[in-house]
Design a protein around this motif. Structure first.
Motif, PDB file in Angstrom:
ATOM      1  N   ARG A 141     -26.677  -9.490   9.048  1.00 47.09           N
ATOM      2  CA  ARG A 141     -25.652 -10.344   8.726  1.00 47.09           C
ATOM      3  C   ARG A 141     -25.553 -11.073   7.567  1.00 47.09           C
ATOM      4  O   ARG A 141     -24.989 -11.262   6.242  1.00 47.09           O
ATOM      5  N   ARG A 142     -25.987 -12.337   7.914  1.00 52.62           N
ATOM      6  CA  ARG A 142     -25.648 -13.617   6.791  1.00 52.62           C
ATOM      7  C   ARG A 142     -26.533 -13.956   6.350  1.00 52.62           C
ATOM      8  O   ARG A 142     -25.905 -14.187   4.986  1.00 52.62           O
ATOM      9  N   GLN A 143     -27.793 -12.777   6.193  1.00 52.88           N
ATOM     10  CA  GLN A 143     -28.726 -12.772   5.153  1.00 52.88           C
ATOM     11  C   GLN A 143     -28.080 -11.504   3.815  1.00 52.88           C
ATOM     12  O   GLN A 143     -28.035 -12.619   2.799  1.00 52.88           O
ATOM     13  N   ASP A 144     -27.157 -10.903   4.137  1.00 52.26           N
ATOM     14  CA  ASP A 144     -26.279 -10.820   3.555  1.00 52.26           C
ATOM     15  C   ASP A 144     -25.402 -11.302   2.454  1.00 52.26           C
ATOM     16  O   ASP A 144     -24.831 -11.018   1.417  1.00 52.26           O
ATOM     17  N   THR A 145     -24.295 -11.990   3.964  1.00 51.99           N
ATOM     18  CA  THR A 145     -23.339 -12.799   3.140  1.00 51.99           C
ATOM     19  C   THR A 145     -24.119 -13.707   2.347  1.00 51.99           C
ATOM     20  O   THR A 145     -23.247 -14.024   1.044  1.00 51.99           O
ATOM     21  N   LEU A 146     -25.499 -14.340   2.410  1.00 54.33           N
ATOM     22  CA  LEU A 146     -26.010 -15.115   1.746  1.00 54.33           C
ATOM     23  C   LEU A 146     -26.100 -14.402   0.130  1.00 54.33           C
ATOM     24  O   LEU A 146     -26.276 -15.455  -0.661  1.00 54.33           O
ATOM     25  N   GLU A 147     -26.829 -13.258  -0.137  1.00 52.63           N
ATOM     26  CA  GLU A 147     -27.148 -13.147  -0.771  1.00 52.63           C
ATOM     27  C   GLU A 147     -26.529 -12.944  -2.013  1.00 52.63           C
ATOM     28  O   GLU A 147     -26.324 -13.183  -3.509  1.00 52.63           O
ATOM     29  N   GLN A 148     -24.704 -12.376  -0.942  1.00 52.27           N
ATOM     30  CA  GLN A 148     -23.222 -12.429  -2.239  1.00 52.27           C
ATOM     31  C   GLN A 148     -22.846 -13.593  -2.660  1.00 52.27           C
ATOM     32  O   GLN A 148     -22.964 -13.435  -3.612  1.00 52.27           O
ATOM     33  N   LEU A 149     -23.342 -14.604  -1.968  1.00 47.54           N
ATOM     34  CA  LEU A 149     -23.208 -16.002  -2.295  1.00 47.54           C
ATOM     35  C   LEU A 149     -23.639 -16.541  -3.413  1.00 47.54           C
ATOM     36  O   LEU A 149     -23.182 -16.905  -4.094  1.00 47.54           O
ATOM     37  N   ALA A 150     -25.132 -16.318  -2.786  1.00 45.46           N
ATOM     38  CA  ALA A 150     -25.677 -16.950  -3.870  1.00 45.46           C
ATOM     39  C   ALA A 150     -25.478 -16.458  -5.332  1.00 45.46           C
ATOM     40  O   ALA A 150     -25.388 -17.058  -6.704  1.00 45.46           O
ATOM     41  N   ASN A 151     -25.443 -15.139  -5.956  1.00 42.00           N
ATOM     42  CA  ASN A 151     -25.524 -14.429  -6.972  1.00 42.00           C
ATOM     43  C   ASN A 151     -24.613 -15.081  -7.742  1.00 42.00           C
ATOM     44  O   ASN A 151     -23.495 -15.011  -8.525  1.00 42.00           O
ATOM     45  N   ARG A 152     -23.029 -14.855  -6.450  1.00 43.66           N
ATOM     46  CA  ARG A 152     -21.518 -15.006  -6.726  1.00 43.66           C
ATOM     47  C   ARG A 152     -21.377 -16.584  -7.877  1.00 43.66           C
ATOM     48  O   ARG A 152     -21.276 -16.808  -8.533  1.00 43.66           O
ATOM     49  N   LEU A 153     -22.295 -17.677  -7.245  1.00 44.74           N
ATOM     50  CA  LEU A 153     -22.227 -18.610  -7.737  1.00 44.74           C
ATOM     51  C   LEU A 153     -22.772 -19.085  -8.751  1.00 44.74           C
ATOM     52  O   LEU A 153     -23.329 -20.018  -9.295  1.00 44.74           O
ATOM     53  N   ALA A 154     -24.095 -18.316  -8.905  1.00 48.63           N
ATOM     54  CA  ALA A 154     -24.731 -18.384 -10.341  1.00 48.63           C
ATOM     55  C   ALA A 154     -24.303 -17.850 -10.906  1.00 48.63           C
ATOM     56  O   ALA A 154     -24.437 -18.183 -12.435  1.00 48.63           O
ATOM     57  N   ASP A 155     -23.271 -16.741 -11.195  1.00 52.99           N
ATOM     58  CA  ASP A 155     -22.686 -16.601 -12.064  1.00 52.99           C
ATOM     59  C   ASP A 155     -21.943 -17.298 -13.011  1.00 52.99           C
ATOM     60  O   ASP A 155     -21.505 -18.039 -13.725  1.00 52.99           O
ATOM     61  N   LYS A 156     -20.832 -17.605 -11.582  1.00 53.44           N
ATOM     62  CA  LYS A 156     -20.644 -19.247 -11.431  1.00 53.44           C
ATOM     63  C   LYS A 156     -20.670 -20.587 -13.222  1.00 53.44           C
ATOM     64  O   LYS A 156     -20.277 -20.953 -13.380  1.00 53.44           O
TER      65      LYS A 156
END
Length: 206
Positions: A141-156
């Motif tokens: 679950r943490r890995q899924d959260t990190l994937e979403q976070l990484a992609n969102r902050l990369a876009d930012k």
């Protein structure tokens, strides 16, 4: 630690006696010869029996499991531990009613447990083991959260054209971030800071 001191006419006889008392086999023990004994004249006069100390070898995985249970049960008495081993990789999965307490905020308590068990196991074992301490699927679950976070902050980072700094993370979580964004040609990632405040920085490529 189970050990037996036994005697016999020869060291072989003494070892065999000890193995029978311990109900084990020679490959599972370490043997210390205390006295090799002496046959004596005609095998009778002046004879001295051989003495050995036989100790069952401790299983470092079993010790690590007991150590983890001991700590985890300070949080919750009903904690159980499931162990899976593949070569030199070992996973310990915790479960129980109060599992959230063991996981802690963003997995901080779980990470601390993993570090303690890693250190303990590799002190006890002759080989180096890689371990993971999980709790009812939290790591996935943490890995899924990190994937979403990484992609969102990369876009930012791409959008605002500025560096974006993530929160401090343990090394294996930083590796997940680096891996997720490694194929994004519009940004670069690197780790900065000193432990325990080391973190990932996402940098847009000019």
């Amino acid at each position: 630690m189970k050990q037996v001191t036994a005697s016999g006419q020869t060291t072989t006889d003494a070892v065999q006696t000890a193995l029978e008392q311990l109900n084990t086999t020679e490959d599972q023990v370490s043997i210390e010869i205390i006295d090799e004994g002496k046959k004596g004249m005609f095998g009778i006069f002046g004879a001295k029996r051989a003495i050995v100390k036989v100790t069952i070898k401790e299983d470092p995985i079993e010790e690590a499991t007991a150590y983890l249970k001991q700590i985890a049960r300070q949080f919750s008495e009903d904690v159980s531990v499931t162990v899976k081993q593949s070569n030199k990789s070992v996973s310990f999965d915790l479960s129980g009613e109060k599992i959230a307490m063991i996981i802690g905020k963003r997995g901080q308590t779980l990470n601390a447990l993993q570090h303690l068990v890693q250190v303990m196991l590799n002190r006890k074992a002759n080989d180096h083991y890689r371990i993971v301490v999980d709790a009812e699927g939290y790591r996935k679950r943490r890995q899924d959260t990190l994937e979403q976070l990484a992609n969102r902050l990369a876009d930012k980072a791409i959008k605002i054209k500025k560096h974006v700094t993530l929160e401090p993370m343990p090394s294996y979580e930083r590796k997940i971030i680096h891996s997720i964004l490694s194929n994004n040609s519009k940004i670069e990632t690197y780790s900065d800071g000193a432990e325990p405040h080391r973190h990932v920085v996402i940098k847009p490529v000019d």
